[in-house]
Design an enzyme around this catalytic site. Structure first.
Site, mmCIF file in Angstrom:
data_model
loop_
_atom_site.group_PDB
_atom_site.id
_atom_site.type_symbol
_atom_site.label_atom_id
_atom_site.label_comp_id
_atom_site.label_asym_id
_atom_site.label_seq_id
_atom_site.Cartn_x
_atom_site.Cartn_y
_atom_site.Cartn_z
ATOM 1 N N ARG A 1 0.868 -1.174 0.000
ATOM 2 C CA ARG A 1 0.000 0.000 0.000
ATOM 3 C C ARG A 1 0.904 1.222 0.000
ATOM 4 N NH1 ARG A 1 -3.625 -2.708 -1.422
ATOM 5 N NH2 ARG A 1 -5.622 -3.128 -0.423
ATOM 6 N N GLU B 1 -3.649 7.641 -4.025
ATOM 7 C CA GLU B 1 -4.137 7.139 -5.319
ATOM 8 C C GLU B 1 -5.501 7.724 -5.648
ATOM 9 O OE1 GLU B 1 -4.101 2.865 -5.184
ATOM 10 O OE2 GLU B 1 -2.016 2.825 -4.580
ATOM 11 N N HIS C 1 -1.658 0.422 -9.576
ATOM 12 C CA HIS C 1 -2.301 -0.506 -8.629
ATOM 13 C C HIS C 1 -3.013 -1.640 -9.388
ATOM 14 C CE1 HIS C 1 -4.094 -0.769 -4.321
ATOM 15 N NE2 HIS C 1 -3.925 -1.966 -4.843
#
Ligand code: NDP
Length: 320
Positions: free
Chosen positions: A233, A262, A280
């Site tokens: 993450r 993000e 991602h």
């Protein structure tokens, strides 16, 4: 029998939507213009929520659904879901572990190999028309025989370790606790591990417990010849410290699938040549997303058939 009312937050594949429509009365957030009107009228009918690891579920929805019984997360990482208030209400939360291990591990290896062999710059060079006049770029670095540190030797971390063995890498790891079932060297001191490694791969959960686990000290310890790969993450690394170290050469290279805010990526990061960035997408193959979607739906169906879910998050395991 009336179908349970399911509230969908975020996107879903066609296959998931088909299954939702077959078994539930579906209310997709994306199709609702007047959300406050919807919550006032329908809030007490919603018993199930389908969400994903990015969207989670806000306190607004939690409070607006007094009869909520189950939250099914499309993804293994559920740090966007505030579990404590849900667990206190007896709400079960499921996620999608294991089915994505292989593709996420493959992506970590892809990033590491691409970084070590300078793949993006080589591709740009080959297309540029400069090969004949300028010759080849400099040599790259072999992965073979190198020490690679895994931060988070869990389900996916183990799969990454297994794949690294095929490249004759020496795998070491950092977790909060030493595992009793592996031969890999354990470091309880992450900075020391980083010092001893050529490359470090982060694959822990996000959330408070891992916030900036990879800080300036760890980044400096990986060093000017080192590679940092993040498929965990964005919150796991101190992103400004990472950008600073890549800019002034204290860190050699970063290959990143995840970012602090993000989908925003700071210009200062995307402008750096010693990076490879992906959006991602470590689990984003047809095969893995199908398996994740199927497991997400199975969890909901299992809950309404038996009262418990197939793959609960650890915080909810006692409810099953
Ligand atoms: P697991 O729970 O199986 O493994 C997590 C590992 O992290 C464990 O070994 C755990 O060991 C370690 N860990 C947890 N907290 C800490 C901490 N504070 N410090 C050091 N180590 C820690 O999870 P998975 O392998 O299934 O998934 C891991 C994560 O990967 C997900 O939560 C998600 O964030 C990320 N992910 C990213 C994807 C992407 O698209 N980029 C796709 C899928 C997952 P211990 O408890 O002993 O500390």
């Amino acid at each position: 029998m009336t179908k349970p009312h399911l509230f969908l937050i975020g996107g879903a594949t066609k296959r998931m939507i088909q299954a939702f429509n077959q078994h539930f009365t579906l209310h997709s957030r994306r199709d609702i213009d007047d959300i406050d009107g919807f919550l006032a009228e329908m809030g007490d009918k919603i018993t199930a929520v389908a969400t994903n690891g990015h969207s989670g579920i806000s306190a607004k929805y939690m409070n607006a659904f007094p009869n909520l019984q189950v939250i099914s997360c499309y993804g293994v990482g559920y740090d966007a879901i505030d579990c404590a208030p849900a667990v206190a209400r007896g709400i079960q939360i499921s996620h999608t572990p294991d089915v994505l291990n292989i593709d996420v591990a493959n992506h970590a290896l892809l990033l590491l190999l691409a970084a070590s062999r300078n793949l993006i710059a080589e591709d740009t060079h080959a297309r540029s028309g400069q090969w004949a006049s300028a010759g080849n770029l400099g040599l790259s670095t072999s992965i073979t025989g190198k020490t690679v540190g895994i931060i988070g030797l869990g389900r996916i971390g183990l799969e990454i370790a297994r794949k690294l063995a095929a490249f004759d890498c020496d795998v070491v790891y950092h977790n909060r606790r030493k595992r009793g079932d592996v031969v890999y060297k354990y470091y309880d001191d992450l900075t020391q591990m980083a010092r001893d490694c050529w490359a470090v791969i982060a694959i822990t959960p996000g959330g408070q417990a891992t916030q900036h686990l990879v800080d300036a000290d760890v980044i400096n310890a990986i060093g000017p010849q080192g590679i940092f790969v993040n498929v965990a993450r964005g919150s796991v690394v101190d992103q400004p410290a990472l950008i600073a170290a890549l800019t002034d050469g204290r860190l050699g290279f970063a290959a990143l699938d995840v970012f602090a805010a993000e989908p925003e990526i700071p210009d200062a990061l995307s402008a750096l040549p010693n990076t490879i960035l992906t959006s991602h997408i470590a689990s984003a193959t047809h095969e893995t997303r199908t398996a994740m979607g199927d497991l997400m739906v199975e969890n909901l169906l299992e809950f309404f058939a038996t009262g418990s879910v197939k793959t609960p998050v650890p915080e909810c395991a006692h409810l099953c």
